[in-house]
Design an enzyme around this catalytic site. Structure first.
Site, PDB file in Angstrom:
ATOM      1  N   HIS A 226       0.808  -1.227   0.000  1.00 42.26           N
ATOM      2  CA  HIS A 226       0.000   0.000   0.000  1.00 42.26           C
ATOM      3  C   HIS A 226       0.834   1.266   0.000  1.00 42.26           C
ATOM      4  O   HIS A 226       0.292   2.361  -0.111  1.00 42.26           O
ATOM      5  CB  HIS A 226      -0.935  -0.018   1.217  1.00 42.26           C
ATOM      6  CG  HIS A 226      -2.012  -1.060   1.104  1.00 42.26           C
ATOM      7  ND1 HIS A 226      -3.300  -0.767   0.733  1.00 42.26           N
ATOM      8  CD2 HIS A 226      -1.977  -2.409   1.290  1.00 42.26           C
ATOM      9  CE1 HIS A 226      -4.025  -1.872   0.700  1.00 42.26           C
ATOM     10  NE2 HIS A 226      -3.243  -2.888   1.034  1.00 42.26           N
ATOM     11  N   ASP A 438       3.427   9.737  -1.032  1.00 46.89           N
ATOM     12  CA  ASP A 438       2.227   9.006  -0.601  1.00 46.89           C
ATOM     13  C   ASP A 438       1.964   7.897  -1.607  1.00 46.89           C
ATOM     14  O   ASP A 438       1.883   8.163  -2.814  1.00 46.89           O
ATOM     15  CB  ASP A 438       1.038   9.973  -0.565  1.00 46.89           C
ATOM     16  CG  ASP A 438      -0.065   9.513   0.397  1.00 46.89           C
ATOM     17  OD1 ASP A 438      -0.070   8.336   0.777  1.00 46.89           O
ATOM     18  OD2 ASP A 438      -0.914  10.351   0.752  1.00 46.89           O
TER      19      ASP A 438
HETATM   20  P1  ADQ Z   1      -3.077   6.249   4.500  1.00 46.68           P
HETATM   21  O1  ADQ Z   1      -1.718   6.785   4.610  1.00 46.68           O
HETATM   22  O2  ADQ Z   1      -3.769   6.087   5.749  1.00 46.68           O
HETATM   23  O3  ADQ Z   1      -3.110   4.852   3.694  1.00 46.68           O
HETATM   24  P2  ADQ Z   1      -5.017   7.589   2.555  1.00 46.68           P
HETATM   25  O4  ADQ Z   1      -4.965   6.841   1.285  1.00 46.68           O
HETATM   26  O5  ADQ Z   1      -5.066   9.035   2.348  1.00 46.68           O
HETATM   27  O6  ADQ Z   1      -3.815   7.362   3.546  1.00 46.68           O
HETATM   28  O7  ADQ Z   1      -6.316   7.097   3.313  1.00 46.68           O
HETATM   29  C1  ADQ Z   1      -6.827   7.805   4.327  1.00 46.68           C
HETATM   30  C2  ADQ Z   1      -8.229   7.307   4.619  1.00 46.68           C
HETATM   31  O8  ADQ Z   1      -8.493   7.747   5.916  1.00 46.68           O
HETATM   32  C3  ADQ Z   1      -9.244   7.908   3.673  1.00 46.68           C
HETATM   33  O9  ADQ Z   1     -10.248   6.964   3.346  1.00 46.68           O
HETATM   34  C4  ADQ Z   1      -9.831   9.054   4.496  1.00 46.68           C
HETATM   35  O10 ADQ Z   1     -11.207   9.292   4.307  1.00 46.68           O
HETATM   36  C5  ADQ Z   1      -9.611   8.603   5.916  1.00 46.68           C
HETATM   37  N1  ADQ Z   1      -9.324   9.794   6.731  1.00 46.68           N
HETATM   38  C6  ADQ Z   1      -8.261  10.596   6.669  1.00 46.68           C
HETATM   39  N2  ADQ Z   1      -8.384  11.598   7.545  1.00 46.68           N
HETATM   40  C7  ADQ Z   1      -9.550  11.416   8.154  1.00 46.68           C
HETATM   41  C8  ADQ Z   1     -10.248  12.108   9.196  1.00 46.68           C
HETATM   42  N3  ADQ Z   1      -9.779  13.186   9.811  1.00 46.68           N
HETATM   43  N4  ADQ Z   1     -11.417  11.619   9.581  1.00 46.68           N
HETATM   44  C9  ADQ Z   1     -11.892  10.527   8.994  1.00 46.68           C
HETATM   45  N5  ADQ Z   1     -11.314   9.838   8.034  1.00 46.68           N
HETATM   46  C10 ADQ Z   1     -10.150  10.265   7.638  1.00 46.68           C
HETATM   47  C11 ADQ Z   1      -2.132   3.977   3.095  1.00 46.68           C
HETATM   48  C12 ADQ Z   1      -1.134   4.657   2.144  1.00 46.68           C
HETATM   49  C13 ADQ Z   1      -1.874   5.438   1.073  1.00 46.68           C
HETATM   50  C14 ADQ Z   1      -2.835   4.502   0.316  1.00 46.68           C
HETATM   51  C15 ADQ Z   1      -3.689   3.708   1.291  1.00 46.68           C
HETATM   52  C16 ADQ Z   1      -4.480   2.619   0.556  1.00 46.68           C
HETATM   53  O11 ADQ Z   1      -0.275   5.514   2.874  1.00 46.68           O
HETATM   54  O12 ADQ Z   1      -0.967   6.022   0.164  1.00 46.68           O
HETATM   55  O13 ADQ Z   1      -3.678   5.288  -0.485  1.00 46.68           O
HETATM   56  O14 ADQ Z   1      -2.902   3.048   2.282  1.00 46.68           O
HETATM   57  O15 ADQ Z   1      -3.636   1.757  -0.132  1.00 46.68           O
END
Ligand code: ADQ
Length: 539
Positions: A226, A438
């Site tokens: 991921h 990211d």
């Molecule tokens: P993350 O680094 O956690 O995931 P991301 O892909 O942005 O990052 O996912 C975040 C998730 O958390 C989103 O669904 C978002 O809605 C939720 N989220 C973020 N902030 C929030 C908040 N304040 N309240 C509620 N929900 C919140 C890791 C990798 C990423 C990759 C994913 C999936 O780092 O690059 O996209 O896995 O593979």
């Protein structure tokens, strides 16, 4: 802003799971066209890397519609996706998990994951036949395997060493031990379902594929990373680089978000394992015993239909109305992230500061809201980051709040339920997604989907250093390392005519809709099953 389902998966970040946000899930459609190709993403907008010795090309394989379709899945990931709710155990919330519910009930598999210290887990996922296989960890294992090796060694290393990775032998020994425990549990689950596909996720469990392979030579095994894979020079810093690579090469298929990460992985294999008789041939790694390990690019996505539904839900409209008063008359910029040093939150704040410094009129007409989910505050760097962010916000508000007016920067340090998040997405004139690096970034896909569903004209400012930038070139791309340049990109985004923004949104939303997480799961499971057949053939 049908099919014949199998099982599951999700994001593997423990902290996010603690915050009840799971966001990658699987289900499975029965009908896959013979010869279906996994889509290649468009080229990354930043210049390509200097040519390297191994040409990395992705040759989509022609999958016969075989085995994969009706097989159960044993998913192996860091955490289990359940929590104790008011009425007992429930799936942790998250749009995509909800989408899985009907699927999981018809095609039971198993899910191996850390129980997070919660006792009395139910034997199956609520309302489904998917067996939960909890792994319990001791306090020392949590410290050394999870906070240590996973989050303070591998996480920074794989993110281009943007923070210095820490190398501690006790952490590595614990990582090995815990991976062995996960593999044992997965093997036990596979013994019960000999026809199942094993699907292992993320940087916490990179030794598991080989641990399974060593005991089940013909087991179909897939691995999905991921996060990014860094350049071979950076990966080479890891004292246990050969062991990690060998661990991953136990899989039949190793999958990444972008061609770049996949290419880096193949070059790391060639560099670190070339002397051990391993050969990189096109997009595969051929092992000394002739077994072929395929790599693919498979950008993950969201459940777009579900987010679009959140966007148009009457409850969301009520929430939007309730929030609108707070920002009325102001242009709203939004940031939504886990509080992580990879997300470029400090650089974003610096850019906002420069924007306000240059444009005094914006101090009363613009608001920036940062929503940050608490994350990994057992790791020193994360605690320091929180301090820095909060100090910066105080500084900007101290400098630029006009008497009699609201502060320019607003801050929520918490997770929000998806529908509440959708209300903020709908309200925001611009979303600032500025990671220094990211793997993918799902927040930007959620924003685009919500804006489009509500007929909005919001603009996405998106870092070039995200996997998402490959798929969404219509965004206003930015380089967050150049904070002054970033502040100008934000200005540029805000000045874009509404018609241009709508056009960009429509193109991005269409891509997300047609490349959603359901398609991702379907393609991944088909590929894993087909590659096993291929590997057999190769021998
Ligand atoms: P993350 O680094 O956690 O995931 P991301 O892909 O942005 O990052 O996912 C975040 C998730 O958390 C989103 O669904 C978002 O809605 C939720 N989220 C973020 N902030 C929030 C908040 N304040 N309240 C509620 N929900 C919140 C890791 C990798 C990423 C990759 C994913 C999936 O780092 O690059 O996209 O896995 O593979």
């Amino acid at each position: 802003m049908s099919g014949t389902p199998t099982a599951v998966l999700f994001d593997v970040d423990g902290t996010l799971v603690d915050s009840n946000y799971l966001h990658t899930v699987c289900w499975w459609e029965a009908f896959i066209q013979a010869g279906h190709d996994v889509p290649l993403p468009r080229e990354h907008p930043v210049p390509p890397p200097v040519a390297e010795p191994h040409t990395v090309r992705f040759t989509p394989m022609s999958t016969s519609v075989t085995d994969g379709l009706n097989r159960p899945v044993v998913a192996v990931a860091n955490r289990l996706p359940v929590q104790r709710g008011d009425d007992g155990w429930e799936l942790s919330p998250g749009g995509l998990v909800t989408a899985l519910r009907p699927v999981m009930s018809t095609h039971p598999g198993a899910w191996v994951g850390w129980d997070g210290g919660t006792k009395g887990m139910p034997p199956t996922l609520p309302d489904s036949g998917v067996r939960l296989v909890p792994v319990g960890l001791s306090a020392v294992q949590i410290r050394n395997y999870y906070h240590g090796f996973a989050n303070a060694t591998m996480w920074p290393l794989l993110h281009n060493a943007i923070e210095k990775p820490r190398f501690e032998r006790p952490w590595w020994y614990s990582y090995r031990d815990v991976n062995a425990i996960f593999a044992d549990r997965a093997l036990a689950a596979l013994d019960e379902r000999p026809d199942a596909i094993a699907w292992v996720h993320d940087y916490h469990l990179m030794l598991v594929p080989q641990l399974i392979r060593s005991r089940r030579a013909d087991q179909p095994i897939g691995f999905f990373l991921h996060v990014p894979w860094p350049s071979p020079d950076i990966f080479a810093r890891l004292p246990w680089r050969e062991q990690v690579l060998t661990g991953l090469l136990g899989a039949d298929l190793v999958a990444f978000h972008t061609d770049r990460y996949r290419g880096n992985f193949l070059r790391s294999c060639a560099r670190q394992l070339g002397d051990s008789g391993i050969e990189v041939r096109d997009s595969s790694v051929i092992l000394p015993d002739g077994r072929a390990v395929a790599t693919v690019t498979a950008p993950i996505s969201i459940d777009a239909a579900e987010f679009a539904e959140h966007a148009t839900d009457p409850g969301t409209s009520a929430r939007i109305e309730a929030l609108a008063g707070q920002f009325s008359g102001r242009t709203l910029l939004l940031g939504v992230d886990r509080l992580d040093y990879t997300k470029g939150i400090v650089e974003r704040l610096q850019a906002v500061e420069l924007l306000l410094e240059r444009n005094p009129e914006l101090r009363t007409s613009l608001a920036f809201l940062q929503i940050a989910v608490p994350s990994r505050d057992d790791v020193r760097e994360y605690r320091q980051l929180r301090d820095t962010v909060e100090r910066r916000i105080g500084r900007i508000n101290g400098l630029f709040t006009e008497p009699g007016n609201d502060v320019p920067v607003h801050y929520l340090y918490r997770g929000l339920p998806p529908r509440q998040l959708a209300a903020y997405y709908a309200l925001a004139d611009a979303l600032l997604v500025t990671p220094l690096i990211d793997g993918m970034n799902l927040v930007c896909k959620e924003y685009v989907t919500v804006q489009q569903a509500r007929g909005g004209s919001g603009v996405l400012v998106l870092s070039e250093f995200t996997g998402a930038a490959v798929e969404l070139p219509q965004a206003v791309l930015c380089n967050p390392f150049d904070v002054e340049g970033l502040s100008y990109r934000i200005e540029h985004a805000l000045r874009q005519p509404a018609e241009d923004r709508r056009k960009a949104l429509a193109a991005m939303a269409e891509h997300i809709r047609t490349h959603d997480v359901h398609r991702w799961v379907t393609d991944q499971l088909a590929e894993i099953a087909a590659r096993r057949d291929h590997a057999r053939f190769f021998r």
